[in-house]
Design an enzyme around this catalytic site. Structure first.
Site, PDB file in Angstrom:
ATOM      1  N   ASP A   1      69.580  47.775  83.618  1.00 38.38           N
ATOM      2  CA  ASP A   1      69.560  49.242  83.613  1.00 38.38           C
ATOM      3  C   ASP A   1      70.914  49.769  84.096  1.00 38.38           C
ATOM      4  O   ASP A   1      71.367  49.387  85.177  1.00 38.38           O
ATOM      5  CB  ASP A   1      68.431  49.710  84.550  1.00 38.38           C
ATOM      6  CG  ASP A   1      68.463  51.205  84.816  1.00 38.38           C
ATOM      7  OD1 ASP A   1      68.999  51.955  83.967  1.00 38.38           O
ATOM      8  OD2 ASP A   1      67.947  51.620  85.874  1.00 38.38           O
TER       9      ASP A   1
ATOM     10  N   ASP B   1      68.602  49.192  79.330  1.00 41.98           N
ATOM     11  CA  ASP B   1      69.125  49.989  78.215  1.00 41.98           C
ATOM     12  C   ASP B   1      70.180  49.212  77.433  1.00 41.98           C
ATOM     13  O   ASP B   1      70.579  48.111  77.821  1.00 41.98           O
ATOM     14  CB  ASP B   1      69.674  51.334  78.726  1.00 41.98           C
ATOM     15  CG  ASP B   1      70.558  51.159  79.947  1.00 41.98           C
ATOM     16  OD1 ASP B   1      71.497  50.333  79.878  1.00 41.98           O
ATOM     17  OD2 ASP B   1      70.311  51.818  80.984  1.00 41.98           O
TER      18      ASP B   1
ATOM     19  N   ASP C   1      57.014  41.548  63.091  1.00 42.32           N
ATOM     20  CA  ASP C   1      55.813  41.660  63.903  1.00 42.32           C
ATOM     21  C   ASP C   1      54.533  41.476  63.072  1.00 42.32           C
ATOM     22  O   ASP C   1      54.393  42.096  62.010  1.00 42.32           O
ATOM     23  CB  ASP C   1      55.813  43.058  64.532  1.00 42.32           C
ATOM     24  CG  ASP C   1      54.825  43.202  65.663  1.00 42.32           C
ATOM     25  OD1 ASP C   1      54.938  42.451  66.634  1.00 42.32           O
ATOM     26  OD2 ASP C   1      53.935  44.072  65.565  1.00 42.32           O
TER      27      ASP C   1
ATOM     28  N   GLU D   1      56.243  36.761  62.669  1.00 39.94           N
ATOM     29  CA  GLU D   1      55.235  36.425  63.675  1.00 39.94           C
ATOM     30  C   GLU D   1      53.936  36.280  62.885  1.00 39.94           C
ATOM     31  O   GLU D   1      53.507  37.230  62.226  1.00 39.94           O
ATOM     32  CB  GLU D   1      55.116  37.533  64.714  1.00 39.94           C
ATOM     33  CG  GLU D   1      54.209  37.122  65.860  1.00 39.94           C
ATOM     34  CD  GLU D   1      53.591  38.297  66.604  1.00 39.94           C
ATOM     35  OE1 GLU D   1      53.216  38.127  67.769  1.00 39.94           O
ATOM     36  OE2 GLU D   1      53.464  39.396  66.006  1.00 39.94           O
TER      37      GLU D   1
HETATM   38  C1  GLC Z   1      52.972  41.551  68.312  1.00 40.89           C
HETATM   39  C2  GLC Z   1      53.945  41.803  69.415  1.00 40.89           C
HETATM   40  C3  GLC Z   1      53.202  42.357  70.590  1.00 40.89           C
HETATM   41  C4  GLC Z   1      52.567  43.651  70.170  1.00 40.89           C
HETATM   42  C5  GLC Z   1      51.706  43.494  68.934  1.00 40.89           C
HETATM   43  C6  GLC Z   1      51.415  44.810  68.295  1.00 40.89           C
HETATM   44  O1  GLC Z   1      52.061  40.562  68.615  1.00 40.89           O
HETATM   45  O2  GLC Z   1      54.659  40.650  69.728  1.00 40.89           O
HETATM   46  O3  GLC Z   1      54.020  42.555  71.712  1.00 40.89           O
HETATM   47  O4  GLC Z   1      51.794  44.158  71.218  1.00 40.89           O
HETATM   48  O5  GLC Z   1      52.347  42.724  67.941  1.00 40.89           O
HETATM   49  O6  GLC Z   1      52.576  45.351  67.719  1.00 40.89           O
END
Ligand code: GLC
Length: 567
Positions: A25, A33, A204, A258
């Site tokens: 920060d 930041d 994500d 992910e």
């Molecule tokens: C993924 C992210 C997580 C988030 C979720 C919803 O799993 O890594 O942090 O809460 O998606 O976006």
């Protein structure tokens, strides 16, 4: 030697993930930041990493710390401005570092303009940007939600007398990927960031994009397993392929999805080079290993076994042996700290187990991902009180258990090992108040162990520190292609204490010995003699027996094997 088309920077790079809220920060508001990251670029470069992944930095009301985006083309004001971003990106590129951003497009924030329009009337042109279910059709079939207090992914919205879908919190409505306009918006936005020069995206929950918009009852074969069902939407590969054609193929960039719910059986569909979808993805097999069946955030009662841990890595390595490519990670912002989870963070074993885990990730095949603070062995904070938690996941689960009259103390005990906030405490730069993270009040408490063993400052001066070990071993990986591309072969696959394997590329062979236990153990090899110790986190004890290794608790040693006989 891997040929030119196979070799590339996505495979050879080491990734360093930064949770910007907790890194540094510079304004004194207690929140990290972008200027804080700019200040630390030389430090990051000194680690020997190549690619930085930033968790979301876009405009957001922060219901889920940036995973609820209200404007995809602007920077969150708490983090800085677009000109700070431009400076940050330039600072990275000047140092030869690449940047990957988070792409969060399964859902947006309910404060995004699209959703505001969408919820305003059934006739609004943005209505079909999201999934709506009008009450006249009756109650929608059950859909499970990660963060909802009632685990219900349908939220009734009075304004248009309809329900909307949210796999995550009520403030994270799911975008309707079946609508080509939504896809076009996302592709345009991706072009916007690529034109600025970003080098890729971490995507994500990318496996969840495609949905059957008739929302039938959960098909029987999924037996309550919503996650697998969510990951098997009919059009997922069409969308990823389209995204690749429309956007990704036009730049030299990296993608990592992910991918909860994606299994070994369908893995290659996402990353086979000939299919033009993604470069790699994160599977969840390891992350589920210490969790109860079907309960992503509850710890299982017995301890995981090394054989289970090893089998996961071996199985996934085999999937990508000929095609595709894997990603390797032991921690991130959604899980507890690696050394507390897979190692042993007691005073006695913390250092060896932290360096053992570094040795492991940096000698395996696949792109390794480290989470900020791993390089100094940051540990779980284990908050005692619900007041200290900030994560919506813990807070909402607590609410829901409270409603049920469940045992809340047991839940807090669980959270000490499982909670995401364990991994989100501020970076420990030095031994001053709040570890040099902020001069204000940090948004989440700093781990008090910055005062003793765990800070960058105290470890910089010690050549045997976790930090300096990390620097040595990133360099070793870079200098040895066998550690990146070499074939992986397990030795003694049933051993519950020692994880041993070789990595071989043509005539180059390495032997890696990792004692995952708190006892001294002996390990014997029967067919070859390692000749040279490359690195070890402990002084090696010589055995008087040929081919026998005595390994101290959490010892990690890497040897070069010169004359490879059959293993
Ligand atoms: C993924 C992210 C997580 C988030 C979720 C919803 O799993 O890594 O942090 O809460 O998606 O976006």
């Amino acid at each position: 030697m891997p040929n030119k088309t196979q070799r590339n920077w996505r495979k050879e790079g080491i990734v360093y993930q930064i949770y910007p809220r907790s890194f540094k920060d510079t304004t004194g508001n207690g929140i990290g930041d972008l200027r804080g990251i700019i200040e630390k670029l030389d430090y990051i470069k000194s680690l020997g990493v190549d690619i930085i992944w930033l968790n979301p930095i876009y405009e957001s009301p922060n219901d889920d710390n940036g995973y609820d985006i209200s404007d995809y083309r602007n920077i969150m004001s708490e983090f800085g401005t677009m000109s700070d971003f431009d400076e940050l990106l330039k600072g990275m590129h000047d140092r030869g570092l690449k940047l990957i951003m988070d792409l969060v497009v399964n859902h947006s924030s309910d404060e995004h303009e699209w959703f505001k329009q969408s919820r305003s009337s059934r006739e609004n042109p943005y209505r079909d940007y999201y999934h709506w279910w009008p009450v006249e059709k009756g109650k929608p079939n059950e859909r499970w939600s990660y963060f909802d207090v009632e685990s219900n992914a349908w939220k009734y919205d009075e304004q248009t007398n309809s329900y909307y879908l949210h796999y995550f919190s009520v403030k994270q409505p799911d975008l309707n990927w079946e609508n080509p306009k939504v896809r076009k918006e996302v592709y345009d936005m991706m072009h916007f960031w690529f034109k600025k020069g970003v080098d890729g995206f971490r995507m994500d929950v990318i496996s969840f994009l495609s949905k059957d918009t008739t929302f039938p009852e959960l098909p029987k074969k999924y037996k309550g397993d919503f996650i697998t069902y969510y990951a098997e939407g009919e059009n997922i590969h069409n969308y990823l392929n389209e995204m690749n054609n429309e956007v990704l193929s036009k730049y030299d960039v990296m993608t990592v999805g992910e991918a909860p719910g994606v299994t070994i059986d369908n893995a290659l569909k996402f990353v086979d080079e000939d299919r033009n979808e993604l470069d790699m993805f994160f599977h969840f097999d390891l992350m589920s290993l210490d969790r109860s069946e079907g309960e992503v955030f509850m710890m299982r009662k017995d301890k995981w076994k090394l054989s289970e841990f090893r089998d996961i890595f071996s199985k996934w390595d085999a999937v990508f042996a000929k095609k595709g490519w894997g990603s390797l990670f032991l921690s991130n912002h959604d899980f507890p700290r690696a050394v507390s989870r897979w190692g042993n963070d007691s005073h006695q074993y913390w250092k060896n187990s932290a360096t053992l885990l570094h040795t492991f990730l940096l000698t395996m095949r696949g792109t390794p991902y480290f989470y900020y603070g791993d390089e100094i062995g940051m540990t779980n904070i284990r908050f005692e009180s619900i007041e200290d938690y900030r994560d919506i996941n813990t807070l909402n689960k607590y609410e829901s258990l409270k409603k049920e009259g469940a045992d809340l103390e047991a839940f807090i005990e669980n959270e000490k090992e499982a909670a995401r906030d364990n991994a989100r405490t501020p970076m420990q730069w030095d031994t001053t108040k709040h570890a040099g993270f902020t001069i204000g009040e940090p948004w989440l408490k700093v781990n008090p162990n910055h005062l003793t063993r765990i800070s960058v400052k105290s470890q910089e001066k010690d050549q045997f520190s976790v930090l300096n070990y990390f620097r040595r071993i990133t360099k070793i990986r870079k200098e040895n292609l066998a550690l990146i591309y070499g074939e992986y072969k397990v030795l003694d696959s049933a051993n519950e204490q020692v994880y041993a394997y070789t990595r071989t590329l043509e005539n180059d062979c390495f032997l890696i010995l990792l004692n995952f236990s708190a006892s001294q153990v002996s390990f014997s090899l029967n067919s070859f003699n390692p000749t040279k110790l490359i690195i070890s986190n402990s002084t090696v004890i010589e055995s008087d027996q040929d081919n026998e290794f005595l390994l101290k608790p959490y010892q990690a040693s890497v040897y070069k094997v010169d004359n490879l006989i059959v293993i």
